[in-house]
Design an enzyme around this catalytic site. Sequence first.
Site, short mmCIF file in Angstrom:
data_model
loop_
_atom_site.label_atom_id
_atom_site.label_comp_id
_atom_site.label_asym_id
_atom_site.label_seq_id
_atom_site.Cartn_x
_atom_site.Cartn_y
_atom_site.Cartn_z
N PRO A 233 -30.35 -47.38 3.78
CA PRO A 233 -29.73 -47.95 2.96
C PRO A 233 -28.57 -48.59 3.93
CG PRO A 233 -29.47 -45.63 2.47
CD PRO A 233 -30.22 -45.49 3.34
N ASP A 409 -26.08 -47.10 7.80
CA ASP A 409 -26.15 -45.88 7.61
C ASP A 409 -25.80 -45.31 6.78
OD1 ASP A 409 -28.90 -44.50 6.51
OD2 ASP A 409 -29.29 -44.15 7.99
N HIS A 410 -25.84 -45.27 5.26
CA HIS A 410 -25.22 -45.18 4.13
C HIS A 410 -25.02 -44.03 3.52
CE1 HIS A 410 -21.65 -45.18 1.45
NE2 HIS A 410 -21.80 -46.39 0.25
N ARG A 411 -26.26 -43.28 4.20
CA ARG A 411 -26.87 -42.29 3.63
C ARG A 411 -25.58 -40.48 5.21
NH1 ARG A 411 -33.06 -41.52 5.43
NH2 ARG A 411 -31.62 -42.75 7.19
N ILE A 413 -23.19 -42.79 7.22
CA ILE A 413 -21.46 -42.65 6.92
C ILE A 413 -20.56 -43.25 5.33
CG2 ILE A 413 -20.63 -45.29 8.05
CD1 ILE A 413 -22.84 -44.56 10.89
#
Length: 440
Positions: A233, A409-411, A413
């Site tokens: 993501p 990577d929003h998982r 950060i």
Amino acid sequence: MASREILVPDLGGFKDVAIIDVLVKPGDRVEADTPLLTLETEKATMDVPSPAAGVIEKLLVQKGGLVSTGTAVALLAVDASAPSAMAAAAAPTVPAVPTAPTAPPMPAAVKPLPAAPAAASAVQASSINEAGFAAAHASPGVRRFARELGVDLSRVRGTGLKGRIVEGDVKAHVKSLLTAGAGTTGTGTGSGSGLPRVQIPDFTQFGAVEVKPLGRVKRISGPRLHASWVNLPHVTQFDEADITDLEAMRVKLKDRAAAQGVKLTPLAFVLRAVVRTLQQFPHFNASLDASGENLVFKKYLHLGFAADTPNGLLVPVIRDADKKDVYELARALAVLSEKARAGKLSGPEMQGGCFTVSSLGGIGGTAFTPIINAPELAILGVSRSQMKPVYRDGVFVPRMMLPLSLSYDHRVIDGADGARFSTALAAQLADVPGLLEAVP
Ligand code: CAO
């Protein structure tokens, strides 16, 4: 047009290697580096590329045959405009692509299929166990099919002869994941399955067309970029750094550096600033492990940078970037980008990156959304700096502003961290004495 024999390049000690696919036929037009045949040893598959552009006059071998180093495989009518290409056939004409960890060393002119590389040009698939994939017992066609679907062959049970994985096994594997609803779980490394496919029409109904195969680098990097895009993501944080003072200093130092053979571009300073920022934010210098439940913090700091080459996008890696000052970074940039353009990067020179910088500053643009070089967690895009009016203390002042585009990577950060990172990076770029400090 001169007619020349195409010979199998040095196979590194292998003899009587099976031809498992013939990819061209007489009359086909090929470019330098177009794959002609696929060979398979017990440990790896590899393409035999055309050493020059031309037209295939005759095939001298067939699928199922055996070849060794020096076997003539085809007659090529070489384009008159490329007379020296055949002479150069023994030398690599395209960047060497790293071999699979389990595969034996390959001569540079014989390149493993996309199935094998541990890390190549641009982006690594986040979940595929590359060593396991390379060791899987499957044909290149099945490997390609698995890559397209993002399937890790090391997890597929083979039902063919001696456990060989056939296309039906890959399909069954995908089906089982879909049924279990597990296609995109874990590290998000699933196949992206369930995505609707783009319908490709017959373009000839609209007008004349010419079909050309994708170059080797694109064939490898494409699925990896795709894997990162669909599985990670992405969020992109845009920012601007005030580099007015930095530019003034760089212009002062540029000639002195040039006298020592160093081209001091803004990118070298950006790399130094990125190193200093990564040291402040160690969780950006990390990767998710295969389970997707642990973060692997790296105690080393190797920086990748995107290089635009005639063969496509490559990502050379500057090792131990944290131990290099700005001049050493500039030198490493120049050496590695020159090697990348000449197709002379070795596998290790493209592996082990912790964070990537993609600079389009020398070309143009104001911002873009770079794709993360998975399994890294973030990538910095740099666009062209511009003098802009900045409102400060009640007046507009001209300042040189550098656009930054940080994808993460929003998982792992969060948005707040993304914004903190880019703010800290901008502060580093404004701290000219800090950037020029000697590196401990
Ligand atoms: N703003 C303004 N000018 C810039 C700049 C910026 N952000 N970055 C570089 N420049 C200038 C340089 O100072 C240089 O100017 P001079 O020739 O007048 O000194 C000129 O642009 C060309 O720079 P360069 O490209 O030779 O050097 P670099 O260190 O900036 O970059 C490299 C090296 C290898 C990264 C670059 O050549 C390249 O390949 N960039 C493309 C990367 C890419 O394709 N990214 C997209 C990947 S995703 O698809």
